[in-house]
Design a protein around this motif. Sequence first.
Motif, PDB file in Angstrom:
ATOM      1  N   ARG A  61       0.848  -1.182  -0.018  1.00 16.76           N
ATOM      2  CA  ARG A  61      -0.036  -0.052  -0.066  1.00 16.76           C
ATOM      3  C   ARG A  61       0.780   1.194  -0.004  1.00 16.76           C
ATOM      4  O   ARG A  61       1.861   1.380   0.753  1.00 16.76           O
ATOM      5  CB  ARG A  61      -0.890   0.019   1.374  1.00 16.76           C
ATOM      6  CG  ARG A  61      -1.589   1.135   1.691  1.00 16.76           C
ATOM      7  CD  ARG A  61      -2.460   0.641   2.919  1.00 16.76           C
ATOM      8  NE  ARG A  61      -3.086   1.620   3.393  1.00 16.76           N
ATOM      9  CZ  ARG A  61      -4.472   1.806   3.937  1.00 16.76           C
ATOM     10  NH1 ARG A  61      -5.306   0.889   3.549  1.00 16.76           N
ATOM     11  NH2 ARG A  61      -5.029   2.882   4.397  1.00 16.76           N
ATOM     12  N   ASN A  75      -2.901   0.743  -3.950  1.00 15.85           N
ATOM     13  CA  ASN A  75      -2.515  -0.660  -3.670  1.00 15.85           C
ATOM     14  C   ASN A  75      -2.119  -1.220  -5.020  1.00 15.85           C
ATOM     15  O   ASN A  75      -2.617  -1.286  -5.867  1.00 15.85           O
ATOM     16  CB  ASN A  75      -3.927  -1.212  -3.065  1.00 15.85           C
ATOM     17  CG  ASN A  75      -4.320  -0.844  -1.741  1.00 15.85           C
ATOM     18  OD1 ASN A  75      -3.556  -0.811  -0.699  1.00 15.85           O
ATOM     19  ND2 ASN A  75      -5.595  -0.344  -1.722  1.00 15.85           N
ATOM     20  N   ARG A 212      -9.512  -8.263  -1.132  1.00 13.80           N
ATOM     21  CA  ARG A 212      -9.871  -7.134  -1.758  1.00 13.80           C
ATOM     22  C   ARG A 212     -11.230  -6.920  -1.423  1.00 13.80           C
ATOM     23  O   ARG A 212     -12.268  -7.864  -1.907  1.00 13.80           O
ATOM     24  CB  ARG A 212      -9.767  -7.376  -3.532  1.00 13.80           C
ATOM     25  CG  ARG A 212     -10.546  -6.050  -4.297  1.00 13.80           C
ATOM     26  CD  ARG A 212     -10.167  -4.899  -3.838  1.00 13.80           C
ATOM     27  NE  ARG A 212     -11.333  -4.005  -4.333  1.00 13.80           N
ATOM     28  CZ  ARG A 212     -11.466  -3.417  -5.568  1.00 13.80           C
ATOM     29  NH1 ARG A 212     -10.637  -3.718  -6.439  1.00 13.80           N
ATOM     30  NH2 ARG A 212     -12.606  -2.868  -5.826  1.00 13.80           N
ATOM     31  N   THR A 217     -17.979  -3.759   4.723  1.00 11.92           N
ATOM     32  CA  THR A 217     -16.766  -3.377   5.774  1.00 11.92           C
ATOM     33  C   THR A 217     -16.540  -4.767   6.549  1.00 11.92           C
ATOM     34  O   THR A 217     -17.491  -5.529   6.791  1.00 11.92           O
ATOM     35  CB  THR A 217     -17.141  -2.388   6.521  1.00 11.92           C
ATOM     36  OG1 THR A 217     -17.521  -1.220   5.919  1.00 11.92           O
ATOM     37  CG2 THR A 217     -15.857  -1.952   7.329  1.00 11.92           C
ATOM     38  N   LYS A 219     -14.440  -6.119   9.793  1.00  9.48           N
ATOM     39  CA  LYS A 219     -13.698  -5.607  11.372  1.00  9.48           C
ATOM     40  C   LYS A 219     -13.351  -6.611  12.223  1.00  9.48           C
ATOM     41  O   LYS A 219     -13.890  -7.906  12.088  1.00  9.48           O
ATOM     42  CB  LYS A 219     -14.502  -4.480  11.953  1.00  9.48           C
ATOM     43  CG  LYS A 219     -14.931  -3.340  11.314  1.00  9.48           C
ATOM     44  CD  LYS A 219     -15.965  -2.518  12.189  1.00  9.48           C
ATOM     45  CE  LYS A 219     -17.005  -2.908  12.940  1.00  9.48           C
ATOM     46  NZ  LYS A 219     -17.783  -3.528  12.000  1.00  9.48           N
ATOM     47  N   VAL A 238      -7.512  -7.709  11.230  1.00  9.85           N
ATOM     48  CA  VAL A 238      -7.449  -7.163   9.590  1.00  9.85           C
ATOM     49  C   VAL A 238      -6.420  -6.165   9.488  1.00  9.85           C
ATOM     50  O   VAL A 238      -6.085  -5.245  10.647  1.00  9.85           O
ATOM     51  CB  VAL A 238      -8.863  -6.620   9.222  1.00  9.85           C
ATOM     52  CG1 VAL A 238      -9.741  -7.827   9.274  1.00  9.85           C
ATOM     53  CG2 VAL A 238      -9.270  -5.476  10.159  1.00  9.85           C
ATOM     54  N   VAL A 240      -3.284  -4.060   6.912  1.00 14.34           N
ATOM     55  CA  VAL A 240      -2.846  -3.518   5.412  1.00 14.34           C
ATOM     56  C   VAL A 240      -1.155  -3.709   5.391  1.00 14.34           C
ATOM     57  O   VAL A 240      -0.725  -3.967   6.184  1.00 14.34           O
ATOM     58  CB  VAL A 240      -3.179  -1.945   5.144  1.00 14.34           C
ATOM     59  CG1 VAL A 240      -4.578  -1.734   4.980  1.00 14.34           C
ATOM     60  CG2 VAL A 240      -2.585  -1.156   6.243  1.00 14.34           C
ATOM     61  N   LEU A 251     -11.656  -2.881   7.111  1.00 16.88           N
ATOM     62  CA  LEU A 251     -11.300  -2.424   5.858  1.00 16.88           C
ATOM     63  C   LEU A 251     -12.672  -2.300   5.036  1.00 16.88           C
ATOM     64  O   LEU A 251     -13.614  -3.110   5.409  1.00 16.88           O
ATOM     65  CB  LEU A 251     -10.706  -3.876   5.188  1.00 16.88           C
ATOM     66  CG  LEU A 251      -9.211  -4.066   5.485  1.00 16.88           C
ATOM     67  CD1 LEU A 251      -8.882  -5.618   4.685  1.00 16.88           C
ATOM     68  CD2 LEU A 251      -8.155  -2.889   4.971  1.00 16.88           C
ATOM     69  N   GLU A 255     -10.840  -1.419  -0.431  1.00 15.86           N
ATOM     70  CA  GLU A 255      -9.450  -1.480   0.029  1.00 15.86           C
ATOM     71  C   GLU A 255      -8.915  -3.018  -0.285  1.00 15.86           C
ATOM     72  O   GLU A 255      -9.548  -3.925  -0.362  1.00 15.86           O
ATOM     73  CB  GLU A 255      -9.666  -1.335   1.581  1.00 15.86           C
ATOM     74  CG  GLU A 255      -9.762   0.192   1.606  1.00 15.86           C
ATOM     75  CD  GLU A 255      -9.737   0.588   3.305  1.00 15.86           C
ATOM     76  OE1 GLU A 255      -8.504   1.022   3.389  1.00 15.86           O
ATOM     77  OE2 GLU A 255     -10.362   0.378   4.212  1.00 15.86           O
ATOM     78  N   GLY A 257      -6.193  -5.683   1.761  1.00 13.04           N
ATOM     79  CA  GLY A 257      -5.514  -5.966   2.948  1.00 13.04           C
ATOM     80  C   GLY A 257      -5.333  -7.447   3.095  1.00 13.04           C
ATOM     81  O   GLY A 257      -5.457  -8.171   2.646  1.00 13.04           O
TER      82      GLY A 257
END
Length: 597
Positions: A61, A75, A212, A217, A219, A238, A240, A251, A255, A257
């Motif tokens: 990232r 990314n 991806r 979301t 968490k 989680v 990155v 995320l 995003e 990660g």
Amino acid sequence: MRERIRNFCIIAHIDHGKSTLADRLLEFTGALSGREMRDQFLDQMDLERERGITIKLQPVRLRYVADDGQEYILNLIDTPGHVDFTYEVSRSLAACEGALLVVDASQGIEAQTLANVYLAMDQNLEIIGVINKIDLPSADPSRVAQEMEDVLGLDKEEVILISAKMGIGIKEVLEAVVNKIPVPSGEPEQPLRALIFDSYFDPYRGAISYLRVFEGTVKRGDRIRMMSTGKEFEVTEVGVFSPFMRPVEGLGPGEVGYLAAGIKNVRDTRVGDTITLAENPASEALPGYRQVKPVVFCGLYPVENSQFEHLRDALEKLRLNDASLHFEPETSEALGFGFRCGFLGLLHMDIVRERLEREYDLELIATAPSVVYQVHLTSGEVVGVENPAKWPNPQFIVKVQEPVVRAVIMMPDDYIGGVMELCQERRGLFKNMEYLSPHRVMLTYELPLAEIIYDFFDVLKSRTRGYASLDYEVIGYQDSDLVKLEILLNGEPVDALSVIVHREKAYMRARGLVERLRTIIPRQLYEVVIQAAIGSRVIARESIKPKRKDVLAKCYGGDVTRKKKLLEKQKEGKKKMKQIGRVEVPKDAFMSVLSVE
Ligand code: GTP
């Protein structure tokens, strides 16, 4: 937030400078401090560094303040450049909206350039053309830009000229990423849909998925569900890649990660699977990837039979990080207990073998690689045979089919003759010839996979002085007149040395084989007779005269340590041999049966 994320990858033919450009992007955006900056951060494994090839994907990232004054999160997802790893390329592409296409200014479009562009187009990615190595005296950027326009349909005016090595044009590349690559879509309130594009096993945190997020979301503490299996896990972390793994709260859409959830088995984090939340799950999974099928098989046997369990452990460990590796136990009369292993291609096979020997301190015998044949039996059954030792009795065979590939070869036009000749020798079927630019040509052939898995690429390179590039994909099966060629040592068939060959080539191959074995197998205490046979018919024969080898003969006098050393050395030499009946065969003999030239 989402408006300032860009997800992209770099695609290129091998050696066109993908890793060097990635380094520059990291450096330019300050993702690595000087101390952390190593050459080619993205190629992590030792072997990758040594061979200079990228195998595993590694996302990173970057933070970049663009000319518009805004800070963006970029990314970058790395992709491998070798033909064996096309599958991994398509995985990384699915996690991106755009791709930087790097072409070497002194070479032009090569086979993997084209193959990768097709993959990127399949995924509807925005493609940004980049011509690298403009610092080279032999660089010809305008010819290459023209080629990119003619062959790939890119606008030559928009292609960015850079030198990754000298750090020229890097900022232009970053601006293009910000301005041309689409903003990822997706809403944070929707049910979670995240694509697993890679996974590996960490001894402390369990299986780690690279993902991806497309919608919703995820968490820490969330209960997630794998959509293909329905299995549920609680998210423990989680994070990155910046560029090392760093935990974050959550995320959101767009995003990239990683996620850990105390998953014991990497197979529960199947690449291509969609992760959703157990509460409020998504109704439909994201389009995944096709399952990878190994195309090349070989037997791997420990030189010391006692190392069988150690080999099993090592293979299991490797598979944790390499889902495409297949293996199952098999026994060979000649070699004892070992494993039949399946690979994506020859390079993949070499790498796995080297890692086993190097990282797990195993000494291995590899049998000649084989493809999977479809054998139609008189009983009406069709069996897949990937081990010549398991070839059914010809009496019960109605017909045999073998895998065929479409091969694309690119080269300067001086070499057309030599390359066509090579393809003919390997039972190729000419399909097409096209000029890429005035002196560069693309040839398309259909070839049996078995004819190219061993040394085709090496021969191609040597006949074109290194100027040809090759890409291929398996397109189906064709009927072929194939027979099993058996090797006998002092009258005993050695299962691990048998090969499947085309009937018309059997005689030539048999001759070549016995001659090669004669030079490889050392003289022994008695005569060794080497024969090649189809069924009970011997079609070639050689013999090795007996000789007693006394390593101490040269040591008159009584230097004990020297004698010991020599005896030790002889023992080591022995270890690399395999006792077959009464004959000692060096471990390399088993691979050599496939070389044709
Ligand atoms: P794979 O990881 O095998 O796909 O290769 P790659 O595409 O990542 O290529 P890499 O970055 O390793 O570069 C290949 C070679 O080209 C290296 O020797 C680099 O030093 C060299 N190279 C890369 N960029 C430039 C450049 O701008 N100019 C010159 N002269 N050489 C470059």
